[in-house]
Scaffold this motif. Structure first.
Motif, PDB file in Angstrom:
ATOM      1  N   PHE A  51       0.845  -1.198   0.000  1.00 19.58           N
ATOM      2  CA  PHE A  51       0.000   0.000   0.000  1.00 19.58           C
ATOM      3  C   PHE A  51       0.878   1.245   0.000  1.00 19.58           C
ATOM      4  CE2 PHE A  51      -2.331   3.197   2.640  1.00 19.58           C
ATOM      5  CZ  PHE A  51      -3.358   3.462   1.737  1.00 19.58           C
ATOM      6  N   LEU A  52       0.542   2.201  -0.852  1.00 19.46           N
ATOM      7  CA  LEU A  52       1.306   3.449  -0.979  1.00 19.46           C
ATOM      8  C   LEU A  52       0.432   4.632  -0.578  1.00 19.46           C
ATOM      9  CD1 LEU A  52       2.792   2.881  -4.569  1.00 19.46           C
ATOM     10  CD2 LEU A  52       3.710   2.034  -2.392  1.00 19.46           C
ATOM     11  N   ALA A  53       0.996   5.545   0.200  1.00 22.45           N
ATOM     12  CA  ALA A  53       0.268   6.755   0.582  1.00 22.45           C
ATOM     13  C   ALA A  53       1.158   7.973   0.396  1.00 22.45           C
ATOM     14  CB  ALA A  53      -0.183   6.658   2.042  1.00 22.45           C
ATOM     15  N   LYS A  54       0.532   9.071   0.056  1.00 23.03           N
ATOM     16  CA  LYS A  54       1.290  10.311  -0.186  1.00 23.03           C
ATOM     17  C   LYS A  54       1.334  11.201   1.044  1.00 23.03           C
ATOM     18  CE  LYS A  54       1.782  14.143  -3.436  1.00 23.03           C
ATOM     19  NZ  LYS A  54       1.363  14.700  -4.748  1.00 23.03           N
ATOM     20  N   ASP A  55       0.239  11.273   1.797  1.00 21.05           N
ATOM     21  CA  ASP A  55       0.143  12.294   2.841  1.00 21.05           C
ATOM     22  C   ASP A  55      -0.385  11.744   4.163  1.00 21.05           C
ATOM     23  OD1 ASP A  55      -2.417  11.765   2.025  1.00 21.05           O
ATOM     24  OD2 ASP A  55      -2.927  13.840   1.513  1.00 21.05           O
ATOM     25  N   TRP A  56       0.004  10.529   4.493  1.00 22.15           N
ATOM     26  CA  TRP A  56      -0.461   9.917   5.733  1.00 22.15           C
ATOM     27  C   TRP A  56       0.636   9.934   6.803  1.00 22.15           C
ATOM     28  CZ3 TRP A  56      -4.210   5.222   5.521  1.00 22.15           C
ATOM     29  CH2 TRP A  56      -5.262   5.486   4.633  1.00 22.15           C
ATOM     30  N   MET A  88      -1.280   0.311  -9.241  1.00 24.19           N
ATOM     31  CA  MET A  88      -2.667   0.701  -9.459  1.00 24.19           C
ATOM     32  C   MET A  88      -2.991   1.918  -8.602  1.00 24.19           C
ATOM     33  SD  MET A  88      -4.329  -3.113  -8.872  1.00 24.19           S
ATOM     34  CE  MET A  88      -5.924  -2.797  -9.624  1.00 24.19           C
ATOM     35  N   GLN A  89      -3.779   2.837  -9.133  1.00 21.57           N
ATOM     36  CA  GLN A  89      -4.369   3.869  -8.304  1.00 21.57           C
ATOM     37  C   GLN A  89      -5.358   3.205  -7.352  1.00 21.57           C
ATOM     38  OE1 GLN A  89      -3.699   7.307  -8.227  1.00 21.57           O
ATOM     39  NE2 GLN A  89      -1.946   6.684  -9.474  1.00 21.57           N
ATOM     40  N   SER A  90      -5.550   3.795  -6.196  1.00 18.69           N
ATOM     41  CA  SER A  90      -6.365   3.133  -5.191  1.00 18.69           C
ATOM     42  C   SER A  90      -7.300   4.110  -4.497  1.00 18.69           C
ATOM     43  CB  SER A  90      -5.463   2.451  -4.154  1.00 18.69           C
ATOM     44  OG  SER A  90      -6.205   1.676  -3.241  1.00 18.69           O
ATOM     45  N   THR A  91      -8.225   3.551  -3.741  1.00 15.85           N
ATOM     46  CA  THR A  91      -9.107   4.311  -2.865  1.00 15.85           C
ATOM     47  C   THR A  91      -9.045   3.680  -1.488  1.00 15.85           C
ATOM     48  OG1 THR A  91     -10.639   4.888  -4.665  1.00 15.85           O
ATOM     49  CG2 THR A  91     -11.480   5.040  -2.416  1.00 15.85           C
ATOM     50  N   ALA A  92      -8.743   4.463  -0.469  1.00 20.14           N
ATOM     51  CA  ALA A  92      -8.690   3.955   0.904  1.00 20.14           C
ATOM     52  C   ALA A  92     -10.030   4.182   1.575  1.00 20.14           C
ATOM     53  CB  ALA A  92      -7.570   4.641   1.686  1.00 20.14           C
ATOM     54  N   VAL A 158      -3.352   7.730  -2.849  1.00 23.97           N
ATOM     55  CA  VAL A 158      -2.996   6.370  -2.422  1.00 23.97           C
ATOM     56  C   VAL A 158      -2.926   5.484  -3.661  1.00 23.97           C
ATOM     57  CG1 VAL A 158      -3.924   6.530  -0.081  1.00 23.97           C
ATOM     58  CG2 VAL A 158      -5.423   5.783  -1.939  1.00 23.97           C
ATOM     59  N   ALA A 159      -2.121   4.441  -3.551  1.00 26.59           N
ATOM     60  CA  ALA A 159      -1.937   3.530  -4.678  1.00 26.59           C
ATOM     61  C   ALA A 159      -1.540   2.157  -4.134  1.00 26.59           C
ATOM     62  CB  ALA A 159      -0.879   4.066  -5.656  1.00 26.59           C
ATOM     63  N   GLN A 160      -1.332   1.231  -5.051  1.00 26.19           N
ATOM     64  CA  GLN A 160      -1.058  -0.148  -4.662  1.00 26.19           C
ATOM     65  C   GLN A 160      -0.033  -0.758  -5.611  1.00 26.19           C
ATOM     66  OE1 GLN A 160      -2.613  -1.863  -2.005  1.00 26.19           O
ATOM     67  NE2 GLN A 160      -1.067  -3.409  -2.451  1.00 26.19           N
TER      68      GLN A 160
END
Length: 442
Positions: A51-56, A88-92, A158-160
């Motif tokens: 899992f990838l996050a930009k601003d967490w 992949m682009q993602s939705t958390a 977020v992405a994956q």
């Protein structure tokens, strides 16, 4: 100039990648990666969720988080990441089964780790939105009585990825650039110049042949995950610095569901992933995290422990895996994704399928954590290395060269990997770093 990287996981692979890319002023210098495991990526780098996050992230980590997220996107866009490592682009999403309303995201990775709760609960500490934005749950998530699903990420943040495939891509790319990988092997000592005490080489032991070799070393990068403290202490026994990096063990499963097929992935979700964070079911004793990944895979984790002793080698993790813990995780997978009604659990102990979910892989891995919950990314000053050790030669007057550490990323190793690799490569090259990591120094 020669750089020796101890640790061939996602961080070591990323450092080697950025040291040898076209933008590095020293891309032609010699790079060696030393990995102790007989099987590459058999630790968290191969078993993480991806899992990838930009601003967490907290303020000290935020610049690195944003840089790394953008590098993941750039690397995937330029090198076919969707096909090669499942970018992949993602939705958390937050799955809330309580009466209270979920709040908009204010996630902070270090707080979540320090408090031992779910990233969804940390998100709930933010300011409550004036309006509640509802989100349709993915079809593979079983509807829970009283449950509500709300987004906790903004678009494009977020992405994956599949971390194992990403690691293999980075390794293969570095090999094509001339990086030499040594495994299974370990650095057993540093060699210093007799006159200056400057580090000039390392002694490497081949674990198969039990033969020793000497590799020239101008820069030494230690990024051995939860084993980093052991490595540093063994190489610098008189060092004033003690790296307080411990191991957090985590169990995981990779699944397939008949409610999440390639048709769903391509047509229903248009190649988009979902990440679900929840504290449900409350009686399971942990906070599940579930991620859909490219290839119609579903990854579930969240069952962690700091009490399991760290094995000497990553591949030994499977031997100490607690089957009861795996069964607990399977039972939660049924509660969240199975066809059975909530509360009617019929998990099987003797077949690889749970309900109508197919278990592709069971995992146990160890992630490096610090007391603060933040990673350590730093050059180690000479006065901390101990008696009789210098990291640069006074005879040549060169400013470059040194000992560097990159570890303690906790559950964010994959997300922060490329940014860490780039920043460490810039430290080695002696140029200004692309992100401010001054708050992550020793």
């Amino acid at each position: 100039m020669s750089t020796v990287i101890i640790g061939g996981g996602i961080i070591g692979s990323s450092v080697a990648y950025f040291l040898t890319n076209d933008s590095s002023p020293y891309k032609d210098h010699e790079v060696h990666v030393i990995e102790s495991s007989s099987q590459l990526f058999s630790a968290a780098s191969g078993y993480a969720a991806g899992f990838l996050a930009k601003d967490w992230f907290s303020p000290a980590v935020a610049p690195l988080g944003a840089l790394s997220f953008d590098l993941h996107h750039q690397l995937a866009a330029e090198n076919g990441g969707k096909e090669k490592w499942g970018y992949m682009q993602s939705t958390a999403l937050s799955l809330d089964v309580n009466d209270g309303r979920a709040k908009r995201t204010a996630c902070r990775g270090d707080d979540w780790l320090r408090e031992g709760t779910s990233r969804a609960e940390v998100a709930a500490k933010g300011e409550e939105s004036s309006t509640t934005v509802m989100e349709e749950a993915p079809a593979w998530l079983t509807k829970q009585k009283g449950g509500r699903v709300e987004p906790i990420s903004d678009e494009g943040t977020v992405a994956q990825v599949d971390p194992l495939r990403l690691c293999k891509y980075l390794m293969e790319t570095t090999v094509s650039r001339g990086v030499k990988w040594h495994h299974p092997a370990q650095v057993i000592s540093v060699v210093t110049d007799r006159d200056t005490n400057a580090i000039s080489a390392v002694k490497v032991l081949n674990s198969v042949s039990q033969t020793e070799s000497v590799i020239p070393c101008t820069n030494l990068v230690i990024c051995a995950g939860p084993w980093t403290s052991r490595v540093f202490n063994s190489l610098f026994p008189s060092a004033k610095l003690r790296l307080n990096v411990s191991a957090l063990a985590g169990y995981s499963l990779v699944l397939r569901s008949p409610r999440h097929t390639l048709v769903h992935e391509h047509d229903t979700y248009r190649g988009r992933s979902h990440a679900v964070f929840t504290t449900h079911p409350r009686d399971c004793g942990f906070s599940p995290e579930v991620f859909s990944r490219e290839g119609a895979e579903i990854y579930i984790a969240g069952l962690n422990s700091s009490d399991i002793p760290l094995p000497s080698q990553a591949e030994e993790s499977r031997e100490i895996m607690d089957k009861q813990k795996i069964q607990e995780l399977k039972a939660v997978a049924v509660r969240l994704m199975g066809r059975l009604a909530e509360g009617n659990l019929e998990a099987s102990d003797d077949i690889p399928n749970v309900d109508d979910l197919e278990v592709l892989r069971e995992g146990l891995c160890f992630r490096p954590v610090t007391i603060s919950g933040r990673p350590v990314i730093s050059r180690i000053s000479e006065d901390l290395l101990g008696i009789g050790v210098k990291s640069k030669s006074p005879r040549t007057g060169r400013e470059k060269g040194g000992v560097f550490v990159a570890t303690g990323h906790g559950p964010w190793g994959i997300s922060l990997s490329l940014g860490t690799g780039k920043v460490v490569a810039e430290m080695v090259d002696g140029v200004k770093t692309s992100a401010d990591v001054s708050g992550l120094s020793v």
